[in-house]
Enzyme design. Structure first.
Site, PDB file in Angstrom:
ATOM      1  N   ASP A 191       7.156  37.878   4.569  1.00  8.45           N
ATOM      2  CA  ASP A 191       6.679  37.572   5.923  1.00  8.45           C
ATOM      3  C   ASP A 191       7.629  36.527   6.490  1.00  8.45           C
ATOM      4  O   ASP A 191       7.622  35.374   6.046  1.00  8.45           O
ATOM      5  CB  ASP A 191       5.262  36.980   5.884  1.00  8.45           C
ATOM      6  CG  ASP A 191       4.229  37.994   5.441  1.00  8.45           C
ATOM      7  OD1 ASP A 191       4.027  38.978   6.153  1.00  8.45           O
ATOM      8  OD2 ASP A 191       3.614  37.786   4.374  1.00  8.45           O
ATOM      9  N   ARG A 239       8.266  30.924   4.640  1.00 10.24           N
ATOM     10  CA  ARG A 239       7.984  30.927   3.208  1.00 10.24           C
ATOM     11  C   ARG A 239       8.954  30.048   2.397  1.00 10.24           C
ATOM     12  O   ARG A 239       8.608  29.615   1.300  1.00 10.24           O
ATOM     13  CB  ARG A 239       8.074  32.357   2.653  1.00 10.24           C
ATOM     14  CG  ARG A 239       7.117  33.353   3.279  1.00 10.24           C
ATOM     15  CD  ARG A 239       5.704  33.110   2.818  1.00 10.24           C
ATOM     16  NE  ARG A 239       4.801  34.149   3.286  1.00 10.24           N
ATOM     17  CZ  ARG A 239       3.630  33.930   3.878  1.00 10.24           C
ATOM     18  NH1 ARG A 239       3.233  32.685   4.094  1.00 10.24           N
ATOM     19  NH2 ARG A 239       2.870  34.918   4.258  1.00 10.24           N
ATOM     20  N   ARG A 242       0.734  32.888  16.318  1.00 10.98           N
ATOM     21  CA  ARG A 242       1.549  33.978  15.773  1.00 10.98           C
ATOM     22  C   ARG A 242       1.629  35.166  16.733  1.00 10.98           C
ATOM     23  O   ARG A 242       2.365  36.117  16.462  1.00 10.98           O
ATOM     24  CB  ARG A 242       0.966  34.429  14.437  1.00 10.98           C
ATOM     25  CG  ARG A 242       0.941  33.335  13.382  1.00 10.98           C
ATOM     26  CD  ARG A 242       0.071  33.719  12.200  1.00 10.98           C
ATOM     27  NE  ARG A 242       0.573  34.881  11.497  1.00 10.98           N
ATOM     28  CZ  ARG A 242      -0.137  35.572  10.596  1.00 10.98           C
ATOM     29  NH1 ARG A 242      -1.383  35.181  10.311  1.00 10.98           N
ATOM     30  NH2 ARG A 242       0.370  36.615  10.001  1.00 10.98           N
ATOM     31  N   LYS A 301       2.004  44.459  12.889  1.00 17.16           N
ATOM     32  CA  LYS A 301       0.715  44.135  12.276  1.00 17.16           C
ATOM     33  C   LYS A 301      -0.148  43.375  13.272  1.00 17.16           C
ATOM     34  O   LYS A 301       0.375  42.894  14.294  1.00 17.16           O
ATOM     35  CB  LYS A 301       0.933  43.289  11.002  1.00 17.16           C
ATOM     36  CG  LYS A 301       1.704  41.978  11.225  1.00 17.16           C
ATOM     37  CD  LYS A 301       2.050  41.324   9.903  1.00 17.16           C
ATOM     38  CE  LYS A 301       2.761  39.993  10.096  1.00 17.16           C
ATOM     39  NZ  LYS A 301       3.188  39.376   8.830  1.00 17.16           N
ATOM     40  N   HIS A 302      -1.469  43.299  13.081  1.00 19.40           N
ATOM     41  CA  HIS A 302      -2.296  43.783  11.984  1.00 19.40           C
ATOM     42  C   HIS A 302      -3.208  44.856  12.566  1.00 19.40           C
ATOM     43  O   HIS A 302      -4.213  44.530  13.199  1.00 19.40           O
ATOM     44  CB  HIS A 302      -3.141  42.666  11.399  1.00 19.40           C
ATOM     45  CG  HIS A 302      -2.352  41.460  10.971  1.00 19.40           C
ATOM     46  ND1 HIS A 302      -1.910  40.491  11.835  1.00 19.40           N
ATOM     47  CD2 HIS A 302      -1.925  41.074   9.737  1.00 19.40           C
ATOM     48  CE1 HIS A 302      -1.254  39.550  11.166  1.00 19.40           C
ATOM     49  NE2 HIS A 302      -1.248  39.867   9.890  1.00 19.40           N
ATOM     50  N   HIS A 355      -8.343  36.174   5.566  1.00 14.07           N
ATOM     51  CA  HIS A 355      -8.043  35.679   4.221  1.00 14.07           C
ATOM     52  C   HIS A 355      -9.332  35.288   3.506  1.00 14.07           C
ATOM     53  O   HIS A 355      -9.397  35.260   2.282  1.00 14.07           O
ATOM     54  CB  HIS A 355      -7.125  34.453   4.284  1.00 14.07           C
ATOM     55  CG  HIS A 355      -5.730  34.758   4.716  1.00 14.07           C
ATOM     56  ND1 HIS A 355      -5.342  34.739   6.024  1.00 14.07           N
ATOM     57  CD2 HIS A 355      -4.632  35.103   3.996  1.00 14.07           C
ATOM     58  CE1 HIS A 355      -4.061  35.048   6.105  1.00 14.07           C
ATOM     59  NE2 HIS A 355      -3.611  35.278   4.890  1.00 14.07           N
ATOM     60  N   ASP A 394      -2.441  45.095   4.376  1.00 14.89           N
ATOM     61  CA  ASP A 394      -2.357  43.648   4.323  1.00 14.89           C
ATOM     62  C   ASP A 394      -2.664  43.247   2.877  1.00 14.89           C
ATOM     63  O   ASP A 394      -3.130  44.063   2.068  1.00 14.89           O
ATOM     64  CB  ASP A 394      -3.363  43.020   5.298  1.00 14.89           C
ATOM     65  CG  ASP A 394      -2.962  41.620   5.746  1.00 14.89           C
ATOM     66  OD1 ASP A 394      -2.043  41.039   5.136  1.00 14.89           O
ATOM     67  OD2 ASP A 394      -3.564  41.109   6.716  1.00 14.89           O
TER      68      ASP A 394
END
Length: 520
Positions: A101, A109, A170, A200-201, A213, A287
């Site tokens: 990602d 990341r 985002r 996405k998503h 999440h 996902d």
């Protein structure tokens, strides 16, 4: 690393179990121990998995442990990433997909790598899509330099819920046309270097107030409403051509014959609707299957992997039960299912491995000049006028900076700062407030203590305040902004954005941006 055999050869050479292995994309972590690295190498060798998706550490947000474990900073993350990719590729019989990602760059990341603005910042200016194209292109360069084929970006969710806990910054905004246009510019920039993308998503995570999440968001809208808004960017981008679509863990009964099954494991949504009605022919990737919206409901290893595959996912991202998943899919699937999925996956892998730019880039991109251009275009005068700021600049004023150090300050240190600041501005009438929220995500008031929120609101009530805001604009909901003399949105705290804020305050540039979302 061994070469990838052409599809016609591969489909006869790979056994059914090896083909199923190609559908799995477990997680890899930059900060794993040697024991954990060897365990993943064994998984790659024994089960022939098709790819891996990199995350920072097992304590990061994506692994559902945010705030529970310390996130270790690794100053050599980029070199570690490259080294790990080589190790994992060497362990594989066939070349692995390497995914990550990188919505705003590898920095999402990986420390000490170029960071580009969040999507909400890119949504703050009209036109100038060439800047977003360059963002996509530069991020693709960084991915390729690391050995990554696939950037699981961009987000095309329309963020029309200001209380959204996980999308927000985002998203490119709350306007379907702008989201689509900007996403396409990002995609085309990425594709210009041959890197893969994934929107996405699906079917749209923008109008939710639950973080998938942690739980299952429910979007209770009619199919007509969804087609007119949430699904609009997906359909437009499908018509333009896209490598892959990531399906979110979202319950959308209108698309699932009234069922509340999460989209990521709903055959009605993926196979019947996305493929059947929206005519998507590319690869569908789930996902992360470790996310609590789905993982906490399936305790039998392999069950969730089967459900995700049977629903229509070709790639099972962050699958935690590879062995059991392969066995369950082999037991339950039809030959037709396996062959159709294998064909889609392998042909996308052929595209990735055949990219002539894959070994061309060895150095990371330079972000400063592009970020400066974006900063100039995006800066937004949200409240007040240029004249108000110009008049303020002619007066005597006190500058107050709210910006936490990279290491989080203790509550005691913060309260001490507030006490000192209260004395410092006691006799001041005009305050230039430079405000950077401690966190970009809305949980726990964006990291602000209640005392800080109260202090700032008292400031707005009692003083003439010109506010420059360097962060997620949704955090402005905490403050009584209408009482400011002027409020300027800068969106990021990068040096380039701070420089542009200074130029704006001094009257050297105008604020041409527009907030791309509603705060109410």
């Amino acid at each position: 690393m061994k070469e990838l055999p052409p599809f016609e050869i591969a489909k006869t050479r790979l056994s059914p179990l090896e083909k199923i292995g190609q559908f799995f994309m477990p997680a890899a972590f930059i900060n794993d121990t040697e024991e954990e690295i060897q365990a993943l190498e064994t998984l790659i060798r024994d089960y022939g998995i098709g790819g891996i998706c990199f995350f920072h550490s097992r304590a990061s947000a994506a692994t559902n442990f945010e705030g529970k474990k310390e996130v270790i900073r690794n100053e050599e993350s980029f070199e570690t990433l490259k080294s790990l990719i080589k190790r994992y590729q060497s362990a594989s019989k066939y070349p692995l997909f390497i995914a990550i990602d990188a919505e705003w760059g590898l920095a999402m990341r990986i420390e000490n790598t170029p960071q580009y603005p969040y999507a909400i910042t890119l949504g703050a200016f009209s036109g100038k899509e060439e800047l977003i194209y360059e963002v996509g292109k530069n991020i693709a360069q960084d991915c390729l330099a690391a050995g990554i084929h696939w950037n699981l970006s961009p987000v095309v969710d329309i963020n029309n819920n200001p209380n959204n806990p996980v999308i927000g910054y985002r998203s490119f905004g709350d306007d379907r046309e702008q989201v689509t246009k900007k996403a396409l510019a990002y995609i085309k920039g990425t594709e210009s270097l041959g890197a893969l993308t994934s929107i996405k998503h699906f079917p749209g995570h923008g109008d939710t107030s639950v973080d998938s999440h942690l739980g299952i968001p429910v979007i209770d809208k009619s199919k007509k409403e969804l087609l007119e808004n949430e699904l609009y960017p997906f359909q437009k981008i499908i018509s333009e051509g896209i490598d892959a679509i990531m399906v979110g863990h979202l319950s959308i009964p209108a698309l699932a014959n009234g069922k509340d099954t999460p989209a990521s494991i709903s055959r009605e949504i993926i196979t019947d609707f996305l493929r059947g009605q929206m005519h998507f022919k590319g690869v569908v990737i789930s996902d992360a299957l470790n996310m609590h919206a789905v993982s906490k409901n399936y305790s039998v290893p392999g069950e969730l992997e089967w459900l995700a595959f049977h629903a229509g996912n070709d790639i099972l991202c962050f699958a935690e039960h590879v062995k059991e998943g392969i066995e369950t899919i082999a037991k339950n699937s039809t030959e037709k299912q396996l062959e159709e999925t294998f064909e889609r996956v392998w042909k996308l892998k052929e595209k990735a491995m055949g990219n002539p730019n894959q070994d061309k880039f060895t150095k990371l991109s330079k972000s400063e000049e592009l970020n400066r251009k974006i900063a100039k275009e995006s800066i937004t005068l949200y409240k007040g006028s240029e004249e108000d700021i110009e008049d303020f600049d002619q007066k005597t004023f006190c500058t107050l900076t709210f910006q936490r150090s990279k290491k989080s300050s203790s509550p005691e240190e913060i309260l001490s700062f507030l006490t000192e600041a209260t004395q410092e501005i006691k006799n001041e009438k005009n305050i230039l407030l430079l405000l950077t929220p401690p966190k970009v995500k809305p949980a726990n008031h964006f990291g602000f203590l209640k005392a800080e929120i109260d202090f700032i609101n008292t400031l707005l009530e009692e003083k003439n305040v010109v506010l420059y805001h360097f962060g997620n604009p949704y955090s402005l909901k905490l403050f009584d902004i209408k009482k400011s003399l002027a409020t300027v949105l800068v969106y990021q705290d990068f040096t380039e954005f701070q420089d542009m804020a200074t130029e704006h305050f001094l009257g050297k540039i105008k604020a041409n941006g527009k907030l791309p979302v509603s705060l109410t």
